[in-house]
Scaffold this motif. Sequence first.
Motif, PDB file in Angstrom:
ATOM      1  N   ASN A 146      78.812   6.812 107.743  1.00  0.00           N
ATOM      2  CA  ASN A 146      79.977   5.926 107.821  1.00  0.00           C
ATOM      3  C   ASN A 146      80.958   6.174 106.677  1.00  0.00           C
ATOM      4  N   ASP A 147      80.748   7.224 105.915  1.00  0.00           N
ATOM      5  CA  ASP A 147      81.644   7.680 104.843  1.00  0.00           C
ATOM      6  C   ASP A 147      81.632   6.815 103.591  1.00  0.00           C
ATOM      7  N   ASP A 148      80.788   5.772 103.513  1.00  0.00           N
ATOM      8  CA  ASP A 148      80.618   5.070 102.236  1.00  0.00           C
ATOM      9  C   ASP A 148      79.917   6.033 101.282  1.00  0.00           C
ATOM     10  N   GLU A 149      80.304   5.982 100.020  1.00  0.00           N
ATOM     11  CA  GLU A 149      79.721   6.879  99.029  1.00  0.00           C
ATOM     12  C   GLU A 149      79.258   6.105  97.809  1.00  0.00           C
ATOM     13  N   CYS A 150      78.277   6.658  97.153  1.00  0.00           N
ATOM     14  CA  CYS A 150      77.737   6.131  95.911  1.00  0.00           C
ATOM     15  C   CYS A 150      77.515   7.326  94.999  1.00  0.00           C
ATOM     16  N   THR A 151      77.872   7.201  93.738  1.00  0.00           N
ATOM     17  CA  THR A 151      77.707   8.342  92.833  1.00  0.00           C
ATOM     18  C   THR A 151      76.695   8.019  91.738  1.00  0.00           C
ATOM     19  N   CYS A 152      76.067   9.062  91.263  1.00  0.00           N
ATOM     20  CA  CYS A 152      75.181   8.965  90.116  1.00  0.00           C
ATOM     21  C   CYS A 152      75.292  10.277  89.348  1.00  0.00           C
ATOM     22  N   GLN A 153      74.724  10.305  88.159  1.00  0.00           N
ATOM     23  CA  GLN A 153      74.764  11.530  87.369  1.00  0.00           C
ATOM     24  C   GLN A 153      73.361  11.932  86.975  1.00  0.00           C
ATOM     25  N   ILE A 154      73.118  13.213  87.050  1.00  0.00           N
ATOM     26  CA  ILE A 154      71.898  13.801  86.506  1.00  0.00           C
ATOM     27  C   ILE A 154      72.345  14.955  85.636  1.00  0.00           C
ATOM     28  N   MET A 155      72.009  14.855  84.354  1.00  0.00           N
ATOM     29  CA  MET A 155      72.376  15.886  83.376  1.00  0.00           C
ATOM     30  C   MET A 155      73.860  16.244  83.454  1.00  0.00           C
ATOM     31  N   GLN A 156      74.701  15.258  83.428  1.00  0.00           N
ATOM     32  CA  GLN A 156      76.160  15.382  83.449  1.00  0.00           C
ATOM     33  C   GLN A 156      76.720  15.952  84.755  1.00  0.00           C
ATOM     34  N   LYS A 157      75.891  16.127  85.769  1.00  0.00           N
ATOM     35  CA  LYS A 157      76.411  16.548  87.069  1.00  0.00           C
ATOM     36  C   LYS A 157      76.535  15.301  87.943  1.00  0.00           C
ATOM     37  N   GLN A 158      77.740  15.098  88.462  1.00  0.00           N
ATOM     38  CA  GLN A 158      77.943  13.963  89.362  1.00  0.00           C
ATOM     39  C   GLN A 158      77.428  14.322  90.745  1.00  0.00           C
ATOM     40  N   LEU A 159      76.583  13.455  91.272  1.00  0.00           N
ATOM     41  CA  LEU A 159      76.033  13.627  92.614  1.00  0.00           C
ATOM     42  C   LEU A 159      76.545  12.497  93.488  1.00  0.00           C
ATOM     43  N   VAL A 160      76.817  12.817  94.731  1.00  0.00           N
ATOM     44  CA  VAL A 160      77.360  11.832  95.660  1.00  0.00           C
ATOM     45  C   VAL A 160      76.371  11.627  96.802  1.00  0.00           C
ATOM     46  N   ASP A 161      76.020  10.367  97.021  1.00  0.00           N
ATOM     47  CA  ASP A 161      75.223   9.990  98.185  1.00  0.00           C
ATOM     48  C   ASP A 161      76.169   9.444  99.239  1.00  0.00           C
ATOM     49  N   VAL A 162      75.876   9.736 100.503  1.00  0.00           N
ATOM     50  CA  VAL A 162      76.642   9.171 101.611  1.00  0.00           C
ATOM     51  C   VAL A 162      75.722   8.258 102.422  1.00  0.00           C
ATOM     52  N   LEU A 163      76.322   7.232 102.996  1.00  0.00           N
ATOM     53  CA  LEU A 163      75.573   6.223 103.727  1.00  0.00           C
ATOM     54  C   LEU A 163      75.475   6.588 105.202  1.00  0.00           C
ATOM     55  N   TYR A 164      74.262   6.461 105.726  1.00  0.00           N
ATOM     56  CA  TYR A 164      74.016   6.649 107.157  1.00  0.00           C
ATOM     57  C   TYR A 164      73.475   5.347 107.725  1.00  0.00           C
TER      58      TYR A 164
END
Length: 175
Positions: A146-164
């Motif tokens: 549904n294109d909602d996103e959540c971000t987090c960081q691991i070792m200064q890399k931004q990671l994006v999760d998308v909602l299903y």
Amino acid sequence: MDVTLKKATLNDANVISNIYALSWKSAYKGIVPQKYLDELKLDFWVSSFENRIKNNLITAQIIYENALPVGCVAYGKARDDKFTDWGEIISIYLLPDYFRKGYGQKLLQTAIIDMKIEGYKNFYLWVLKENINARNFYESNGFICNDDECTCQIMQKQLVDVLYILTSDKHTELK
């Protein structure tokens, strides 16, 4: 080949953590920083699962092939307040040698059936945006991004999760 599923207990936290870590090291190669994956300890999730299982915050099921634990699914009541009365698939992980053998499908079906019995009609999960294999898997099972996103960081890399999401009006039965 004997394939069985078993509801996880406190005694299984080590097994679950081991499956998670080995799966992460394979499935997230090229997505999560390699240094993080290299340093990820097999017991990283033990205390988390001990707490979640002990306090009934999740249900976890382990899938076995010939008595060897090869995968795990964690699920339960939505942790996100905007999804009250929804079920959440928190994670599905398999040992790398057991990817694409239908075990993820069995784990997903088990979680959905269990949550339906508990009265949930709608389900959601988060997937790393770059994890195309997982996204394809969930889409093939009726989940819709549904294109909602959540971000987090691991070792200064931004990671994006998308909602299903999988809603009762959009699905019949899983394959």
